[in-house]
Design an enzyme around this catalytic site. Sequence first.
Site, PDB file in Angstrom:
ATOM      1  N   SER A 136       3.674 -13.299   2.526  1.00 38.55           N
ATOM      2  CA  SER A 136       4.451 -12.951   1.333  1.00 38.55           C
ATOM      3  C   SER A 136       5.837 -13.567   1.400  1.00 38.55           C
ATOM      4  O   SER A 136       6.408 -13.735   2.490  1.00 38.55           O
ATOM      5  CB  SER A 136       4.580 -11.427   1.217  1.00 38.55           C
ATOM      6  N   TYR A 149       7.186  -3.131   4.164  1.00 36.49           N
ATOM      7  CA  TYR A 149       6.269  -4.170   3.706  1.00 36.49           C
ATOM      8  C   TYR A 149       6.645  -5.521   4.315  1.00 36.49           C
ATOM      9  O   TYR A 149       5.785  -6.268   4.800  1.00 36.49           O
ATOM     10  CB  TYR A 149       6.301  -4.245   2.184  1.00 36.49           C
ATOM     11  N   ALA A 150       7.939  -5.824   4.316  1.00 32.11           N
ATOM     12  CA  ALA A 150       8.416  -7.083   4.885  1.00 32.11           C
ATOM     13  C   ALA A 150       8.080  -7.170   6.371  1.00 32.11           C
ATOM     14  O   ALA A 150       7.691  -8.232   6.871  1.00 32.11           O
ATOM     15  CB  ALA A 150       9.922  -7.221   4.680  1.00 32.11           C
ATOM     16  N   SER A 152       5.545  -5.786   7.938  1.00 31.59           N
ATOM     17  CA  SER A 152       4.107  -6.031   8.108  1.00 31.59           C
ATOM     18  C   SER A 152       3.741  -7.476   7.788  1.00 31.59           C
ATOM     19  O   SER A 152       2.888  -8.075   8.457  1.00 31.59           O
ATOM     20  CB  SER A 152       3.302  -5.070   7.225  1.00 31.59           C
ATOM     21  N   LYS A 153       4.375  -8.046   6.792  1.00 30.99           N
ATOM     22  CA  LYS A 153       4.057  -9.420   6.403  1.00 30.99           C
ATOM     23  C   LYS A 153       4.721 -10.448   7.319  1.00 30.99           C
ATOM     24  O   LYS A 153       4.149 -11.514   7.589  1.00 30.99           O
ATOM     25  CB  LYS A 153       4.466  -9.661   4.948  1.00 30.99           C
ATOM     26  N   ILE A 182       3.318 -12.420  -8.403  1.00 27.86           N
ATOM     27  CA  ILE A 182       2.045 -12.744  -9.027  1.00 27.86           C
ATOM     28  C   ILE A 182       1.582 -11.577  -9.887  1.00 27.86           C
ATOM     29  O   ILE A 182       1.680 -10.408  -9.456  1.00 27.86           O
ATOM     30  CB  ILE A 182       0.969 -13.054  -7.953  1.00 27.86           C
TER      31      ILE A 182
END
Length: 241
Positions: A136, A149-150, A152-153, A182
């Site tokens: 991501s 989230y950052a 994990s990505k 997206i």
Amino acid sequence: MLNDKIILITGASSGIGYATALECAKQGAFVYIAGRNSEALQELHLQIEKSSVLAYDITDEVAVKQAFSQIMQNSGKLDGLVNCAGVMLDAGFAMTRLSDLQHQLNTNTVAAYQHAQLATRLMTKQRCGSIVNLCSAVGEQGSVGQSAYATSKAALSGLTKSLSKELGSLGIRVNAVAPGFIDTAMTSSYQGESRQQIVTNSALGRAGQAQEVAHVICFLLSQQASFISGQIIAVDGGLSL
């Protein structure tokens, strides 16, 4: 591009995974479509003649092993893996629950790790294969309100680069795409001003479509990308510029 290839795609019931399954099939591949939403997967199966449904929880270690055992029994090999399944839970750093951090790590990172590990065992036998992870733009650049989230990505980005070095001698390429904003169910909560601000910050001035990411994934799976490994390719309309 993918004639006679056998590809496993997680998160195939919606979004980028769904679009990737359709595009892989269009390019001639047999597709294993994996996810938890059995009904959605069956609907997708009806659209893809050369496909098989694998309905399981990607964070269930035993279920994942059983899915790969089924692939081994049915096909005996695997040419490509696409780790598309993911979850995004927004929250300020101070308000992020550790359970939400763990959930995102389990889904976005640990599950991808196990899938890649088991896929590699099949690919090693033929000394050829391609793994594509869904990273991501957030994992590459960070984002306010998305620290978990950052994390994990970003971990998935590190895994991509490390595996490319470790598995290259076995003929296995490992790459990733890093989508920007997206139009999918995952980003549907971004509306109005928050959506417009993200779109305005991209060079192309619009949101991307799942099919546009799927095209790049299919390229990375194919022999046309035979000398590409360890790359995290931004598919973000210039958001990262």
